[in-house]
Design an enzyme around this catalytic site. Structure first.
Site, PDB file in Angstrom:
ATOM      1  N   ARG A 135       1.189  -4.114  -4.401  1.00  0.00           N
ATOM      2  CA  ARG A 135       2.367  -4.479  -3.598  1.00  0.00           C
ATOM      3  C   ARG A 135       1.941  -5.147  -2.287  1.00  0.00           C
ATOM      4  NH1 ARG A 135       6.088  -0.812  -0.326  1.00  0.00           N
ATOM      5  NH2 ARG A 135       8.012  -2.007  -0.087  1.00  0.00           N
ATOM      6  N   HIS A 183       5.957  -3.673 -11.427  1.00  0.00           N
ATOM      7  CA  HIS A 183       6.786  -2.504 -11.137  1.00  0.00           C
ATOM      8  C   HIS A 183       6.498  -1.353 -12.098  1.00  0.00           C
ATOM      9  CE1 HIS A 183      10.137  -4.939  -8.872  1.00  0.00           C
ATOM     10  NE2 HIS A 183       9.022  -4.810  -8.193  1.00  0.00           N
ATOM     11  N   ASN A 218       8.089  -3.738   4.860  1.00  0.00           N
ATOM     12  CA  ASN A 218       6.686  -3.317   4.765  1.00  0.00           C
ATOM     13  C   ASN A 218       6.402  -1.946   5.362  1.00  0.00           C
ATOM     14  OD1 ASN A 218       5.931  -5.647   3.454  1.00  0.00           O
ATOM     15  ND2 ASN A 218       5.267  -6.710   5.307  1.00  0.00           N
TER      16      ASN A 218
END
Length: 316
Positions: free
Chosen positions: A59, A188, A91
């Site tokens: 990520r 994911h 973030n």
């Protein structure tokens, strides 16, 4: 004015992507041949202490590449009045920065001032996938580290609430196709999501329905149990799929069963092209991993930095 800004942004993306031609799979063969093994060791060590490290690194790399190209700007800390990317709203939940710091420290001991933080992050993301049971690949290297990191620019990141049009626009601005979108969404399969990222689908979905009707009822019920409307548990959420520490194609299988977390996941079923790719990847692990590797190399070749940092958190 907005159109001009959008055009300028596209121009920047295409200009940085053109620099990807300078990348090479054997970039450090002579100057730092032990770099990749040092990075792999750092990722392995991180995984021993925290099973979420692979998802975090993958990520982190994605969020880095989507702002100013893969330039390690997501690693920089906020200084003075400048709020850096890592402190931008999308973030805040990024973690495992210490893995990159440890890899950098090991590499600096081997070959000072040679390997960029951006390359370390790209290689760590690859190792995260491989060490989770996914494919491996030669990562083109030679990225430089960027000097600019602004929290305000994290608004450019595709959000979990995006529809297919918004996703297509976000990816196309970076020279990435709809196939890249579907393939990279497969990332994911690793990790965990906080309730806030899918709350819109299980509470007050619209004026007439509380739950997104495209979500399987039993799946929605299980999520509502974990994430009640007025949730007060700070880190409440759900794993991206039941095998959230293994890189596989379960994500696509669940998507076809109406058991995806994000609106942006569900959106992949809203066009014949993207739905066809979801079905293809759900039925073939090999087809998915092949497409994922191709798209990862393409995305990670968006470059734009200027230096090799000695400390990944601070501009040289």
């Amino acid at each position: 004015m907005a159109a001009i800004v959008a055009l300028l942004f596209v121009a920047v993306i295409f200009s940085v992507s053109s620099l990807g031609n300078a990348l090479s799979s054997n970039y450090y063969d002579q100057t730092c041949p032990q770099a990749e093994s040092a990075i792999t060791n750092a990722v392995k060590k991180g995984m021993m202490n925290d099973r979420t490290v692979p998802a975090a690194l993958l990520r982190m790399h994605f969020h880095d590449c989507f702002i100013r190209g893969c330039d390690g700007s997501v690693l920089l800390k906020s200084v003075g009045k400048n709020k850096a990317e890592k402190d931008g709203p999308p973030n805040i939940s990024l973690h495992a920065f210490y893995v990159i710091d440890n890899a950098k420290k090991a590499i600096e001991a081997l070959c000072p001032g040679v390997v960029s933080c951006a390359d370390i992050l790209a290689l760590a993301a690859r190792d995260a996938v491989t060490l989770s049971g996914g494919p491996t690949w030669d990562v083109p290297k030679g990225r430089k580290d960027g000097r600019i990191s602004k929290a305000s620019e994290t608004r450019q990141l595709p959000a979990p609430t995006f529809n297919i049009s918004q996703l297509q626009q976000s990816f196309s601005q970076r020279g990435l196709s709809m196939e890249d979108l579907v393939a990279l969404s497969g990332g994911h399969t690793l990790g965990f999501s906080h309730c806030s990222s899918f709350q819109n689908r299980i509470h007050n979905f619209n004026t007439t329905q509380d739950v997104d009707p495209s979500m399987h009822p039993s799946f929605a019920a299980s999520l509502k149990n974990v994430c009640p409307a007025h949730n007060k548990v700070k880190n409440a959420g759900a794993t991206m799929d039941p095998s959230s520490t293994t890189f596989d194609n379960t994500y696509y299988k669940l998507l076809l069963q109406e058991k995806s977390l994000f609106s942006s996941d569900q959106a992949l079923l809203s066009t014949p092209n993207t739905k066809g790719l979801v079905s293809k990847f759900a039925s073939s692990q090999e087809a998915f991993t092949k497409a994922f590797v191709k798209s990862m190399i393409k995305m990670s070749s968006l470059t734009g930095g200027q230096e090799v940092r000695l400390d990944c958190r601070v501009v040289r």
